[in-house]
Design a protein around this motif. Structure first.
Motif, PDB file in Angstrom:
ATOM      1  N   THR A 378      -1.551   5.004 -13.635  1.00  0.00           N
ATOM      2  CA  THR A 378      -0.702   3.808 -13.667  1.00  0.00           C
ATOM      3  C   THR A 378      -0.450   3.382 -15.109  1.00  0.00           C
ATOM      4  O   THR A 378       0.676   3.018 -15.478  1.00  0.00           O
ATOM      5  CB  THR A 378      -1.361   2.661 -12.875  1.00  0.00           C
ATOM      6  OG1 THR A 378      -1.445   3.048 -11.510  1.00  0.00           O
ATOM      7  CG2 THR A 378      -0.568   1.378 -12.994  1.00  0.00           C
ATOM      8  N   GLN A 420       2.661   0.178  -7.951  1.00  0.00           N
ATOM      9  CA  GLN A 420       1.524   0.445  -7.064  1.00  0.00           C
ATOM     10  C   GLN A 420       1.265  -0.765  -6.157  1.00  0.00           C
ATOM     11  O   GLN A 420       1.100  -0.627  -4.959  1.00  0.00           O
ATOM     12  CB  GLN A 420       0.286   0.767  -7.902  1.00  0.00           C
ATOM     13  CG  GLN A 420      -0.939   1.094  -7.068  1.00  0.00           C
ATOM     14  CD  GLN A 420      -2.082   1.648  -7.911  1.00  0.00           C
ATOM     15  OE1 GLN A 420      -1.932   1.885  -9.103  1.00  0.00           O
ATOM     16  NE2 GLN A 420      -3.221   1.864  -7.288  1.00  0.00           N
ATOM     17  N   ASP A 501       4.844   4.888  -8.246  1.00  0.00           N
ATOM     18  CA  ASP A 501       3.391   4.735  -8.375  1.00  0.00           C
ATOM     19  C   ASP A 501       2.764   4.546  -6.997  1.00  0.00           C
ATOM     20  O   ASP A 501       2.860   3.469  -6.415  1.00  0.00           O
ATOM     21  CB  ASP A 501       3.068   3.545  -9.290  1.00  0.00           C
ATOM     22  CG  ASP A 501       1.615   3.560  -9.744  1.00  0.00           C
ATOM     23  OD1 ASP A 501       0.848   4.413  -9.248  1.00  0.00           O
ATOM     24  OD2 ASP A 501       1.260   2.727 -10.604  1.00  0.00           O
ATOM     25  N   GLU A 502       2.147   5.577  -6.498  1.00  0.00           N
ATOM     26  CA  GLU A 502       1.465   5.567  -5.197  1.00  0.00           C
ATOM     27  C   GLU A 502       2.331   5.005  -4.069  1.00  0.00           C
ATOM     28  O   GLU A 502       1.943   4.039  -3.407  1.00  0.00           O
ATOM     29  CB  GLU A 502       0.138   4.801  -5.290  1.00  0.00           C
ATOM     30  CG  GLU A 502      -0.796   5.404  -6.327  1.00  0.00           C
ATOM     31  CD  GLU A 502      -2.268   5.198  -5.998  1.00  0.00           C
ATOM     32  OE1 GLU A 502      -2.591   4.916  -4.828  1.00  0.00           O
ATOM     33  OE2 GLU A 502      -3.098   5.350  -6.919  1.00  0.00           O
TER      34      GLU A 502
HETATM   35 MG    MG Z   1      -2.959   3.450 -10.320  1.00  0.00          MG
END
Ligand code: MG
Ligand code: ADP
Length: 577
Positions: A378, A420, A501-502
């Protein structure tokens, strides 16, 4: 009713109401007492409109609105009485002075935000009060300025009141319309989520600065009219407590809209008058007044107008007509590398979260960044998109170095992302969220106008499967759907590289299948993607290339199948020998 019809009807109603109120102000005879109350309410309301911009739209605090009001008032008062300048010139000068003071305060503190802004505005307010009282040769000190003239044609109290009401109606109209312009959307985005606003292409600092200057400008306008309306001003009329009163007016009525501001202003001026009969019992009147304000703020957190709107809010607006099919046309310089990171390093104090990382994301491919929790994925994305400054290293988008640029400039070079922990503009509709994404600098569509942007945003929402719910606000969507709205916001920008991000975190298996399908459809259009995720089935299915991080260092990089066979990757990442 279609949006444009509703809008046109709203405009006509507003114009009719404004004309009616101005006509009433010009024709109905009132005694001096009522006329004074109306004059005060109208001039204060203009200043409160300013707060509805800075606090309501942009979410920034201003505890010095009475000071900006004073700048306008003294410009008109001193300019007319001492220097015999024409009223209109003084009024414009006062507005300019107030706006410049607001911008100056903003430049010095807006980067710091919240508490500092509150402190600096309070200090400015106090300093101005001290100057007004003590710079006697210029300001006349505590005696104040008297015999302030009104402009030709508006000499009588009644004619001037009608003028003030007309200015009030016009400024209310402009503030109302502001919310739906690019600037207004940017302000609301900043208020809802500053980080996401920057990443979506909003120049956060500039937006706050303009909000602050506009607020001060309206303060100056209200103050200038106030001075001529009462023909007498003195420093005690513009104290810190008056700034608080103005702020309370905005909050009480509902800071999100100029209608709320007007309601709040009228109430806070009228309630003390209504309670006047209680004056025989000392203190009782103030206690009831305070209690009323506190009760309204507790039980109507969005103010009176916000409360009324909620009562009459129509559920789920009509689904917009099916838009054009959604196509991605990423910018293409012809170079084979769309995003490159060289020697990227990020320290947080003693911790090196990212340690000399290199990777190249090929154009038109899906590239995954994987690694255990805390390995710096991240942080890498945050440094690439400009939320954090790199401690060392360089970042290139399509061959252009972006290392030192703020987030909105990188967005203009074609970086768009999801977060995220989902970062949407929560008080806005799904469509508005996506419009902000589409509205970035460097997107050719911006020149095509608001209708084209809305179509583009609608098409992006259709693409992720949420087109029918475009007019709902964010809290009514499930977590998985909020993710999809973030996708739509990023895609509508027509980015060169999409950073995720994820995206699969927190999704159930059905939602994960939808996500996989969505990624395939995006990749099929040739968009370059950098994706972080822990779901190895998803990653192995979509990504051709992998970069693996562990403790901030790159431990592997290459074709997905090759990398996943490397023993150190298996042991670091999957935890098996
Ligand atoms: Mg992360
Ligand atoms: P990942 O996304 O790979 O799980 P992160 O990039 O979030 O990892 O975090 C990497 C390391 O940097 C962690 O040790 C984390 O605690 C630290 N870190 C991340 N952001 C910050 C921050 N804003 N301030 C201090 N430390 C941070």
């Amino acid at each position: 009713m279609s949006r444009s019809r509703a809008f046109a009807v709203g405009q006509i109603l507003y114009a009719l109401a404004a004309v009616a109120v101005v006509a009433l102000a010009a024709s109905v005879k009132t005694d001096g007492y009522v006329a004074n109350i109306l004059m005060q309410a109208a001039t204060y309301a203009i200043a409160v409109f300013g707060l509805s911009i800075v606090l309501g739209l942009c979410g920034q605090i201003n505890l010095a609105q009475a000071a900006f009001f004073a700048l306008g008032a003294y410009a008109v008062g001193l300019g007319g009485a001492d220097y015999h300048l024409p009223f209109w010139l003084c009024l414009l000068g006062g507005m300019a002075l107030a706006a410049a003071a607001g911008a100056g305060l903003g430049v010095s503190t807006l980067r710091l935000g919240g508490h500092y802004l509150a402190m600096v505005t309070i200090s400015f307010q106090q300093i101005l009060t001290v100057v007004l009282i003590n710079a006697i040769p210029v300001t006349h000190g505590p005696d104040g300025v008297s015999s302030i003239a009104r402009p030709a044609g508006f000499q009588s109290g009644q004619a001037f009141l009608a003028l003030v009401v007309a200015v009030l109606a016009l400024s209310g109209y402009l503030v109302w319309r502001l919310a739906d312009t690019r600037l207004g959307r940017a302000m609301r985005a900043v208020r809802d989520n500053e980080l996401a606003a920057g990443a979506a292409g909003v120049d956060v600092f500039r937006t706050k600065l303009i909000a602050f200057a506009l607020c001060a400008l309206l303060g100056g306008l209200g103050g200038g009219l106030f001075a001529a309306g009462f023909s007498y001003i003195s420093p005690d009329q513009f104290a810190f407590s008056d700034s608080i009163v103005l702020l309370t007016m905005a909050l009480l009525g509902g800071v999100a809209s100029p209608i709320g501001s007007a309601i709040g202003t009228i109430l806070l001026i009228l309630i003390p008058e209504w309670l006047r009969f209680l004056k025989s019992v000392p203190g009782l009147y103030l206690a009831i007044y305070g209690a009323a304000v506190i009760l309204i703020v507790i039980f109507m957190p969005e103010g009176i107008w916000g409360f009324i709107r909620r009562l009459f809010a129509s559920r789920a607006g009509a689904a917009p007509a099916a838009a054009e099919p959604f196509t991605l046309r990423p910018a293409d310089s012809g170079a084979s590398i769309a995003l490159e990171v060289r020697g990227l390093t990020k320290h947080f104090g003693g911790l090196t979260a990212v340690d000399g990382v290199d990777f190249q994301v090929r154009r038109g491919g899906v590239h995954a960044l994987i690694g255990p929790n805390g390995s710096g994925k991240t942080t890498t994305l945050n440094v690439v998109t400009g939320l954090y400054r790199a401690s060392a290293g360089a970042i290139f988008v399509d061959g252009v170095e972006v290392t030192g640029l703020p987030p909105h400039k990188r967005n203009a070079f074609g970086l768009a992302r999801t977060f995220q922990n989902i970062r949407l503009f929560r008080s806005m509709t799904a469509l508005e969220n996506v419009v902000i994404g589409a509205e970035r600098d460097g997107n050719a569509l911006v020149a095509a106008g608001p209708a084209a942007l809305r179509l583009r945003a609608q098409a992006a929402l259709d693409f992720v499967g949420l087109g029918a719910r475009a007019s709902e606000t964010i809290p009514s969507f499930s977590y998985g759907h909020q993710r999809l709205i973030e996708f739509a916001r990023a895609l509508a920008a027509n980015p060169t590289v999409l950073l995720l991000d994820e995206p699969a975190a927190g999704l159930n298996s059905g939602e994960k299948r939808m996500l996989h399908d969505l990624l395939d459809r995006i990749a099929a259009q040739g968009l370059t993607i950098l994706i972080i995720d822990h779901d190895m089935t998803l990653i192995a299915g979509v990504a051709k290339h992998l970069t693996v991080l562990n403790f901030g260092k790159r431990i592997a990089d290459g074709e997905t199948a090759d990398v996943l066979r490397q023993p150190d990757v298996v042991s670091a990442y999957l935890g098996v020998a």
